[in-house]
Design a protein around this motif. Structure first.
Motif, PDB file in Angstrom:
ATOM      1  N   MET A   1      -2.528   2.767  -8.647  1.00 22.35           N
ATOM      2  CA  MET A   1      -1.969   1.334  -8.125  1.00 22.35           C
ATOM      3  C   MET A   1      -2.837   0.557  -7.104  1.00 22.35           C
ATOM      4  SD  MET A   1       1.476   1.394  -8.285  1.00 22.35           S
ATOM      5  CE  MET A   1       2.864   1.808  -7.501  1.00 22.35           C
ATOM      6  N   VAL A   2      -2.505  -0.702  -7.320  1.00 21.45           N
ATOM      7  CA  VAL A   2      -3.330  -1.775  -6.687  1.00 21.45           C
ATOM      8  C   VAL A   2      -2.745  -2.660  -5.334  1.00 21.45           C
ATOM      9  CG1 VAL A   2      -4.442  -4.221  -7.204  1.00 21.45           C
ATOM     10  CG2 VAL A   2      -4.560  -2.428  -9.019  1.00 21.45           C
ATOM     11  N   LEU A   3      -3.574  -2.777  -4.676  1.00 20.39           N
ATOM     12  CA  LEU A   3      -2.798  -3.330  -3.173  1.00 20.39           C
ATOM     13  C   LEU A   3      -3.064  -4.751  -3.179  1.00 20.39           C
ATOM     14  CD1 LEU A   3      -1.144  -2.092  -0.634  1.00 20.39           C
ATOM     15  CD2 LEU A   3      -3.357  -2.172   0.270  1.00 20.39           C
ATOM     16  N   LYS A   4      -2.055  -5.643  -2.843  1.00 20.86           N
ATOM     17  CA  LYS A   4      -2.255  -7.252  -2.842  1.00 20.86           C
ATOM     18  C   LYS A   4      -1.647  -7.593  -1.872  1.00 20.86           C
ATOM     19  CE  LYS A   4      -3.432  -8.068  -7.574  1.00 20.86           C
ATOM     20  NZ  LYS A   4      -3.352  -9.367  -8.616  1.00 20.86           N
ATOM     21  N   ASP A  44      -1.901   5.921  -2.858  1.00 14.68           N
ATOM     22  CA  ASP A  44      -1.372   7.369  -3.383  1.00 14.68           C
ATOM     23  C   ASP A  44       0.171   7.764  -3.286  1.00 14.68           C
ATOM     24  OD1 ASP A  44      -4.086   7.712  -3.960  1.00 14.68           O
ATOM     25  OD2 ASP A  44      -4.738   8.245  -1.957  1.00 14.68           O
ATOM     26  N   ASN A  45       0.649   7.123  -2.238  1.00 14.92           N
ATOM     27  CA  ASN A  45       2.021   7.262  -1.896  1.00 14.92           C
ATOM     28  C   ASN A  45       2.867   6.307  -1.816  1.00 14.92           C
ATOM     29  OD1 ASN A  45       1.770  10.237  -1.637  1.00 14.92           O
ATOM     30  ND2 ASN A  45       0.372   9.627   0.255  1.00 14.92           N
ATOM     31  N   THR A  78       1.291  -2.430  -9.054  1.00 15.69           N
ATOM     32  CA  THR A  78       0.911  -3.216  -8.011  1.00 15.69           C
ATOM     33  C   THR A  78       1.769  -3.192  -6.796  1.00 15.69           C
ATOM     34  OG1 THR A  78       0.007  -4.681  -9.557  1.00 15.69           O
ATOM     35  CG2 THR A  78       0.305  -5.624  -7.166  1.00 15.69           C
ATOM     36  N   ILE A  79       1.289  -3.146  -5.546  1.00 12.57           N
ATOM     37  CA  ILE A  79       1.892  -3.086  -4.297  1.00 12.57           C
ATOM     38  C   ILE A  79       1.444  -4.312  -3.660  1.00 12.57           C
ATOM     39  CG2 ILE A  79       2.222  -1.700  -2.005  1.00 12.57           C
ATOM     40  CD1 ILE A  79       1.313   0.863  -3.455  1.00 12.57           C
TER      41      ILE A  79
END
Length: 91
Positions: A1-4, A44-45, A78-79
């Motif tokens: 997952m990628v954080l934006k 991760d979660n 993506t988050i």
């Protein structure tokens, strides 16, 4: 997952820092650092936060960081951090 981060979420961090700084500069910095780093655990979660049904079919969730609410959306891998505010704010 990628954080934006959305521009609104980044604006929220700046607004909260500006609001807290006159009261206690160090506390303002600590608070913003905690809010900025907390979403990293979502990588991760991602589904650790409470799902907000009113946004269906989008997958919008929230986590609490102290007395602050962080809303985020999961889209594929993506988050997106959407908004941040104090739980006492009228939102």
């Amino acid at each position: 997952m990628v954080l934006k981060w959305s521009s609104k979420a980044l604006s929220d961090l700046a607004r909260l820092h500006d609001f807290l700084t006159p009261v206690d500069k160090r506390a303002a910095s600590r608070t913003v650092q905690a809010l900025a780093s907390a979403p990293a655990r979502l990588v991760d979660n991602p589904r650790i936060g409470e799902k907000l049904e009113e946004y269906d079919p989008r997958e919008v969730r929230r986590i609490l960081v102290g007395r602050y609410e962080v809303r985020y959306e999961i889209r594929k891998s993506t988050i997106y951090i959407l908004r941040i505010w104090h739980t006492r704010e009228d939102r």
